[in-house]
Design an enzyme around this catalytic site. Structure first.
Site, PDB file in Angstrom:
ATOM      1  N   ASN A 259       0.830  -1.193   0.000  1.00 30.49           N
ATOM      2  CA  ASN A 259       0.000   0.000   0.000  1.00 30.49           C
ATOM      3  C   ASN A 259       0.874   1.256   0.000  1.00 30.49           C
ATOM      4  O   ASN A 259       1.991   1.272   0.526  1.00 30.49           O
ATOM      5  CB  ASN A 259      -1.015   0.007   1.141  1.00 30.49           C
ATOM      6  CG  ASN A 259      -0.428  -0.130   2.528  1.00 30.49           C
ATOM      7  OD1 ASN A 259       0.568  -0.817   2.741  1.00 30.49           O
ATOM      8  ND2 ASN A 259      -1.064   0.502   3.490  1.00 30.49           N
ATOM      9  N   ILE A 260       0.369   2.294  -0.638  1.00 33.38           N
ATOM     10  CA  ILE A 260       1.091   3.547  -0.808  1.00 33.38           C
ATOM     11  C   ILE A 260       0.152   4.678  -0.419  1.00 33.38           C
ATOM     12  O   ILE A 260      -0.831   4.952  -1.119  1.00 33.38           O
ATOM     13  CB  ILE A 260       1.550   3.730  -2.272  1.00 33.38           C
ATOM     14  CG1 ILE A 260       2.392   2.536  -2.714  1.00 33.38           C
ATOM     15  CG2 ILE A 260       2.302   5.053  -2.436  1.00 33.38           C
ATOM     16  CD1 ILE A 260       2.615   2.468  -4.213  1.00 33.38           C
ATOM     17  N   GLU A 261       0.434   5.316   0.709  1.00 36.72           N
ATOM     18  CA  GLU A 261      -0.405   6.424   1.160  1.00 36.72           C
ATOM     19  C   GLU A 261       0.052   7.737   0.540  1.00 36.72           C
ATOM     20  O   GLU A 261       1.187   7.872   0.087  1.00 36.72           O
ATOM     21  CB  GLU A 261      -0.338   6.567   2.684  1.00 36.72           C
ATOM     22  CG  GLU A 261      -0.998   5.450   3.420  1.00 36.72           C
ATOM     23  CD  GLU A 261      -0.920   5.624   4.924  1.00 36.72           C
ATOM     24  OE1 GLU A 261      -0.198   6.527   5.431  1.00 36.72           O
ATOM     25  OE2 GLU A 261      -1.572   4.823   5.616  1.00 36.72           O
TER      26      GLU A 261
ATOM     27  N   CYS B 220      -4.058   0.776  -2.482  1.00 36.99           N
ATOM     28  CA  CYS B 220      -4.015  -0.427  -1.641  1.00 36.99           C
ATOM     29  C   CYS B 220      -2.959  -1.386  -2.203  1.00 36.99           C
ATOM     30  O   CYS B 220      -2.577  -1.306  -3.366  1.00 36.99           O
ATOM     31  CB  CYS B 220      -5.366  -1.118  -1.631  1.00 36.99           C
ATOM     32  SG  CYS B 220      -6.682  -0.141  -0.875  1.00 36.99           S
TER      33      CYS B 220
ATOM     34  N   GLU C  40      -3.300  -4.552  -2.896  1.00 36.81           N
ATOM     35  CA  GLU C  40      -3.869  -5.374  -3.959  1.00 36.81           C
ATOM     36  C   GLU C  40      -3.893  -4.608  -5.275  1.00 36.81           C
ATOM     37  O   GLU C  40      -3.589  -5.156  -6.331  1.00 36.81           O
ATOM     38  CB  GLU C  40      -5.299  -5.820  -3.597  1.00 36.81           C
ATOM     39  CG  GLU C  40      -5.385  -6.630  -2.320  1.00 36.81           C
ATOM     40  CD  GLU C  40      -5.603  -5.785  -1.067  1.00 36.81           C
ATOM     41  OE1 GLU C  40      -6.174  -6.315  -0.111  1.00 36.81           O
ATOM     42  OE2 GLU C  40      -5.195  -4.601  -1.039  1.00 36.81           O
TER      43      GLU C  40
ATOM     44  N   CYS D 190     -10.272  -4.567   0.863  1.00 37.97           N
ATOM     45  CA  CYS D 190     -11.367  -3.606   1.010  1.00 37.97           C
ATOM     46  C   CYS D 190     -12.367  -3.812  -0.139  1.00 37.97           C
ATOM     47  O   CYS D 190     -12.109  -4.573  -1.077  1.00 37.97           O
ATOM     48  CB  CYS D 190     -10.822  -2.181   1.012  1.00 37.97           C
ATOM     49  SG  CYS D 190     -10.242  -1.595  -0.606  1.00 37.97           S
TER      50      CYS D 190
ATOM     51  N   CYS E  59     -10.963  -3.066  -3.638  1.00 39.62           N
ATOM     52  CA  CYS E  59     -10.012  -4.089  -4.092  1.00 39.62           C
ATOM     53  C   CYS E  59     -10.716  -5.396  -4.418  1.00 39.62           C
ATOM     54  O   CYS E  59     -10.307  -6.108  -5.332  1.00 39.62           O
ATOM     55  CB  CYS E  59      -8.916  -4.298  -3.061  1.00 39.62           C
ATOM     56  SG  CYS E  59      -7.716  -2.938  -3.066  1.00 39.62           S
TER      57      CYS E  59
END
Length: 136
Positions: free
Chosen positions: A42-44, A53, A55, A86, A89
């Protein structure tokens, strides 16, 4: 690649997550029906809705290399045992999977549960709906 090996890839890639805000790391690793493997974390982003996310990252790698069909996907977070994808995803996985695609859930010890995308998203929106067909 065994389920355990795939899950180990998800654990390893979770360390690459960019999560300066939530500190909630997630890793995903998938295999395609022809045996290829892709992983993502995941990359915020400071603008929260703009993050990716794990996935989504793994699927993006797959699509950029070859538009395949997901056979299995492992999802891992050190923050939450048996984390599931989620809603968004789940829909993304369904787009590139078959109804019986396996999703491996687990913890630091490895995979502890197998579910299918149909279990997690029984009435996925699909190309059938775009054609006006009733879902099956």
């Amino acid at each position: 690649m065994t389920d355990e090996e795939l899950f180990t890839r998800a654990i390893a890639i979770s360390a690459k997550a960019h999560v300066p805000y939530s500190k909630f790391r997630v890793g995903a690793a998938l295999t395609t029906t022809d045996g290829r493997m892709y992983a993502g974390a995941n990359i915020e982003n400071a603008s929260y809705p703009e993050g990716w996310c794990a996935e989504t990252s793994a699927i993006a790698h797959m699509v950029c290399d070859w538009n395949g069909t997901i056979d299995r996907i492992a999802v891992y977070s050190p923050n939450l045992a048996e984390i599931t994808p989620c809603g968004g995803c789940r829909q993304r996985i369904a787009e590139f999977a078959h109804p019986e695609t396996v999703i491996l859930l687990g913890d630091d010890s490895g995979p502890t549960r197998k579910v299918t995308i149909s279990d997690l998203l029984p009435f996925a929106f699909s190309d059938r709906a775009l054609r006006g067909e009733t879902p099956t």
